[in-house]
Design a protein around this motif. Structure first.
Motif, PDB file in Angstrom:
ATOM      1  N   SER A 159       4.848   8.339 -13.162  1.00 25.79           N
ATOM      2  CA  SER A 159       5.056   7.750 -11.844  1.00 25.79           C
ATOM      3  C   SER A 159       3.743   7.514 -11.102  1.00 25.79           C
TER       4      SER A 159
ATOM      5  N   GLU B 173       3.012   3.981  -9.627  1.00 24.57           N
ATOM      6  CA  GLU B 173       2.613   3.841  -8.222  1.00 24.57           C
ATOM      7  C   GLU B 173       1.353   2.995  -8.065  1.00 24.57           C
TER       8      GLU B 173
ATOM      9  N   TYR C 153       4.298  -2.202  -0.491  1.00 25.52           N
ATOM     10  CA  TYR C 153       4.357  -0.844  -1.051  1.00 25.52           C
ATOM     11  C   TYR C 153       5.012   0.092  -0.042  1.00 25.52           C
TER      12      TYR C 153
ATOM     13  N   SER D 120       1.096   8.573  -1.001  1.00 26.57           N
ATOM     14  CA  SER D 120       1.487   8.561  -2.410  1.00 26.57           C
ATOM     15  C   SER D 120       2.950   8.955  -2.575  1.00 26.57           C
TER      16      SER D 120
END
Length: 417
Positions: free
Chosen positions: A190, A194, A206, A372
């Motif tokens: 991931s 990302e 995003y 994040s």
């Protein structure tokens, strides 16, 4: 939910206040246990003990913090929480809603946190308008690490775009090197996803996807493109990647077996521990396509309400110490991250850290500073887990359909909201 360390540290800084005759105990629940991380937390312990306080270390290794959070829940439910615990992102809000966190407004005002921290960081550290956690550092997630010697042998050029990334990977593969060192664990899969998303979607979309959880963006053409790129990237990962730890992947780049790794800047602590120099032995590049953006992961210590006055004083001194320039300097040089203070002197840091700080400040001002998802800053642990499942299943299925995956991503997120 995630967890971090329980620390109850009493530190009286003579430059800020008189040294107290009373010392407290600080118990710190955390999962800083790898080589560079251990050296970093040892720094904090020493600074606390130098002030006369007792540091009670409670390191819980494994699982990226899941095991530590289980311990923290048990302690909190029993009415015996630590002074401080490694908690970050939206999980701070969840603990705040339970009424268990202590206010740090007095310390924050005395040290002028409102001026030292970007607004994006302040929002994470506060609950209900009050500071309840102190940021320890800033990690950049969207880094690409390369071995320049391997690149030279393969005739490859450090990439600045996604097309250049795949071109470099082809040259590395043709020269007999592993193009991309990767650990096949859900959080690592991931992390790659990302970084691809940040580059292909851009920071605005995003955020819409992973903070606002906007279905239109989650299922849109750009997200399909992200999954297609992830599928292509899998072709440059070796067959033995499953279950590999991130630091083992870093070692493959370090010892010349692989050319690249996609990983946050905690990877740098492994290079530093091996005596390698940034800019010569290794190079750090913003992940191709994400120049101008900065995906952040902030380690922080949330402070729990305590009954003992001496321990409360120690807890506040701990917060002061964490935000102090000495700790921010030493800790982050060991951890691979950068200081969270915008006024920090970076002259003693390596080239990668100096670039990271410059990019951090620029991104904070231009909308490129984004939380994040893979590292628990953008959404709840439930959303994060749903994304992990979809991404890892897709990444390990060579026949998976990117269009179907985008629909599955939106559906999985909706199911846990």
């Amino acid at each position: 939910m995630k967890l971090m360390s329980r620390l109850a540290i009493a530190v009286s800084l003579t430059s800020l206040m008189p040294l107290s005759a009373l010392a407290g105990e600080v118990e710190v629940l955390h999962w800083w246990t790898s080589g560079g991380e251990k050296r970093a937390v040892d720094t904090l312990q020493k600074l606390v003990e130098d002030q006369g306080h007792t540091w009670k270390d409670f390191a819980v290794a494994g699982g990226g913090g899941e095991a530590a959070m289980t311990v923290l829940k048990t302690r909190a439910v029993s009415g015996n929480p630590p002074a401080a615990a490694q908690i970050k992102g939206p999980d701070i809000q969840e603990w705040g809603e339970l009424g268990l966190l202590a206010k740090l407004d007095g310390v924050a005002k005395a040290q002028q946190w409102d001026q030292l921290l970007p607004p994006q960081v302040i929002d994470v550290m506060q609950f209900g308008g009050h500071y309840v956690a102190v940021p320890v550092n800033v990690h950049r997630v969207n880094w690409l690490w390369i071995n320049p010697e391997v690149f030279a042998k393969a005739g490859a050029t450090p990439p600045t775009t996604l097309d250049e990334f795949f071109a470099a990977a082809d040259k590395l593969k043709a020269a007999g090197f592993m193009p991309l060192a990767h650990g096949g664990q859900p959080w690592q899969d991931s992390t790659v996803f990302e970084d691809l998303a940040l580059g292909l979607l851009g920071p605005d979309d995003y955020r819409k996807a992973f903070v606002d959880l906007d279905r239109e963006v989650l299922t849109g053409a750009k997200m399909v493109e992200v999954f297609a790129a992830l599928q292509k990237l899998h072709g440059y990962v070796d067959a033995n990647a499953a279950g590999r730890d991130w630091n083992s992947a870093t070692a493959m780049v370090m010892n010349g077996k692989a050319g690249m790794q996609i990983m946050g800047d905690w990877a740098k602590s492994e290079w530093s521990a091996a005596g390698k120099q940034a800019g010569s032995d290794y190079q750090c590049l913003p992940f191709p396509g994400t120049q101008g953006s900065f995906a952040f992961n902030i380690d922080s210590l949330a402070m729990f309400k305590l009954g003992d006055a001496d321990n409360r004083k120690a807890q506040e001194d701990l917060a002061r110490t964490v935000m102090g320039t000495e700790f921010q300097n030493v800790f982050n040089q060991n951890k691979g991250s950068i200081p969270v203070r915008l006024d920090q002197d970076m002259s003693g840091f390596d080239a990668c850290a100096q670039q990271s700080m410059a990019d951090f400040k620029a991104a904070a001002a231009n909308g490129g500073l984004q939380p994040s998802l893979a590292h628990g800053m953008a959404a709840s642990s439930y959303v994060q887990g749903a994304v992990f499942d979809v991404v890892t299943n897709f990444f390990n299925d060579p026949k998976a359909d990117p269009k179907v995956a985008a629909q599955q991503l939106a559906a999985a997120i909706e199911a846990v909201q």
